[in-house]
Design a protein around this motif. Structure first.
Motif, PDB file in Angstrom:
ATOM      1  N   GLY A  53     110.530  19.604 -50.109  1.00 11.99           N
ATOM      2  CA  GLY A  53     111.475  18.510 -50.239  1.00 11.99           C
ATOM      3  C   GLY A  53     111.187  17.365 -49.283  1.00 11.99           C
ATOM      4  N   GLY A  55     112.491  14.643 -45.991  1.00  7.82           N
ATOM      5  CA  GLY A  55     113.160  14.688 -44.696  1.00  7.82           C
ATOM      6  C   GLY A  55     113.353  13.304 -44.131  1.00  7.82           C
ATOM      7  N   ARG A  83     117.467  15.316 -40.981  1.00  6.71           N
ATOM      8  CA  ARG A  83     118.032  15.919 -42.187  1.00  6.71           C
ATOM      9  C   ARG A  83     116.862  16.279 -43.089  1.00  6.71           C
ATOM     10  NH1 ARG A  83     118.246  15.924 -47.035  1.00  6.71           N
ATOM     11  NH2 ARG A  83     116.880  14.084 -47.129  1.00  6.71           N
ATOM     12  N   ASP A  85     115.381  18.753 -46.549  1.00  4.68           N
ATOM     13  CA  ASP A  85     115.713  19.546 -47.740  1.00  4.68           C
ATOM     14  C   ASP A  85     115.285  21.002 -47.580  1.00  4.68           C
ATOM     15  OD1 ASP A  85     116.739  17.304 -48.973  1.00  4.68           O
ATOM     16  OD2 ASP A  85     114.857  16.811 -49.988  1.00  4.68           O
ATOM     17  N   GLY A  86     114.265  21.230 -46.780  1.00  7.18           N
ATOM     18  CA  GLY A  86     113.732  22.566 -46.551  1.00  7.18           C
ATOM     19  C   GLY A  86     112.877  22.567 -45.304  1.00  7.18           C
ATOM     20  N   SER A 101     118.396  23.339 -47.038  1.00  7.03           N
ATOM     21  CA  SER A 101     118.614  22.063 -46.361  1.00  7.03           C
ATOM     22  C   SER A 101     119.303  22.274 -45.017  1.00  7.03           C
ATOM     23  CB  SER A 101     119.457  21.141 -47.242  1.00  7.03           C
ATOM     24  OG  SER A 101     120.717  21.715 -47.500  1.00  7.03           O
ATOM     25  N   SER A 103     120.722  19.839 -41.316  1.00  5.16           N
ATOM     26  CA  SER A 103     120.903  18.567 -40.621  1.00  5.16           C
ATOM     27  C   SER A 103     121.332  18.846 -39.188  1.00  5.16           C
ATOM     28  CB  SER A 103     121.965  17.695 -41.299  1.00  5.16           C
ATOM     29  OG  SER A 103     121.607  17.396 -42.623  1.00  5.16           O
TER      30      SER A 103
END
Length: 269
Positions: A53, A55, A83, A85-86, A101, A103
């Motif tokens: 993903g 970032g 933050r 996604d993976g 995910s 953050s």
């Protein structure tokens, strides 16, 4: 050769060169009346194309200059807020935990560089660096305390600046279930001043994770950007926009990144 020592070393210790000669002109003096700086860059990076993903990372990088005898001291911290996604691999985090995910706060790095007040052609600095396992989520940090050595060397070319800075860290304690850290970061920066505060530059952050296998060890970006130094009232501000494509990257690293930096410089007279 006339180099504005405090200004140049302070900015380059953070790895940000923003048209030094233009900035001095805006400060209104051919001589540098400023003995020290507090400078706070905010660098936002958008990582795209990773298999896990995307970032977004905001690096807050305050630096405070001091002086002891014949040495300039540069205290610098890198405080990442991210933050993702993976699990996305990058210079801030060479071995993230796998997961979804996340953050929050990443691992904070602190460096202390010692640089001689008197120099000839090159400005250089060297000192200790430490990374703390401050991440609020395992995907955002290594889970390890790591320490090592940091350094930089800078020369003024007349048309701009050439700087190389970097660090090597090794983990020494932390979560026993996480992979050990042995990471090198090298950051060559070339800046070409165009006048009126504008400049072109390349700032490629090359990293090597020595704990990974040889096929997943290096991140090597290629690219560059442009920026400008200016003043808002009496406030010195520096900004830049840049983009890079990773010509070499491990599994889980992004294909490319775009970054925007805004930096505030607070002189101490």
């Amino acid at each position: 050769m006339v180099l504005k020592k405090s200004l140049i070393v302070t900015l380059t210790s953070v790895g940000l060169i923003f048209g030094v000669s233009s900035l001095n002109a805006e400060a209104g003096s051919s001589k540098n009346p400023i003995s020290s700086f507090i400078t706070v860059p905010f660098k936002t990076t958008f990582d795209k194309g990773a298999s896990n993903g995307s970032g977004t990372i905001l690096n807050v990088m305050p630096i405070v200059e001091g002086n002891v005898g014949d040495w300039n001291l540069f205290n610098r911290a890198v405080i990442p807020l991210a933050r993702v996604d993976g699990a996305i691999v990058g210079p801030n985090n060479p071995s993230p935990e796998q997961g979804g995910s996340a953050s929050g706060l990443g691992d904070i790095n602190y460096s202390l560089l010692f640089s001689p007040v008197n120099y000839d052609t090159f400005i250089w600095g060297v000192g200790p660096t430490i990374t703390m396992p401050s991440a609020s989520n395992d995907q955002l940090g290594s889970g390890k305390w790591s320490t090592g050595i940091a350094g930089m060397i800078l020369t003024d070319t007349g048309w701009g600046n050439i700087l190389v800075r970097g660090r090597q860290i090794w983990s020494f304690t932390g979560d026993s279930e996480r992979r050990d850290v042995s990471q090198m970061v090298i950051e060559p920066i070339i800046t070409y001043n165009m006048g009126d505060g504008w400049h072109l530059f390349t700032d490629m952050i090359i990293s090597a994770n020595w704990e990974a296998d040889s096929n997943n060890r290096w991140i090597v970006p290629l690219g560059g950007g442009f920026g400008r130094s200016f003043k808002i009232g009496n406030q010195i501000v520096l900004s830049r926009l840049e983009a890079y494509y990773n010509v070499e990257k491990p599994e889980g690293a992004p294909d490319y990144s775009v970054s925007f930096t805004i930096q505030f410089v607070f002189p101490t007279y």
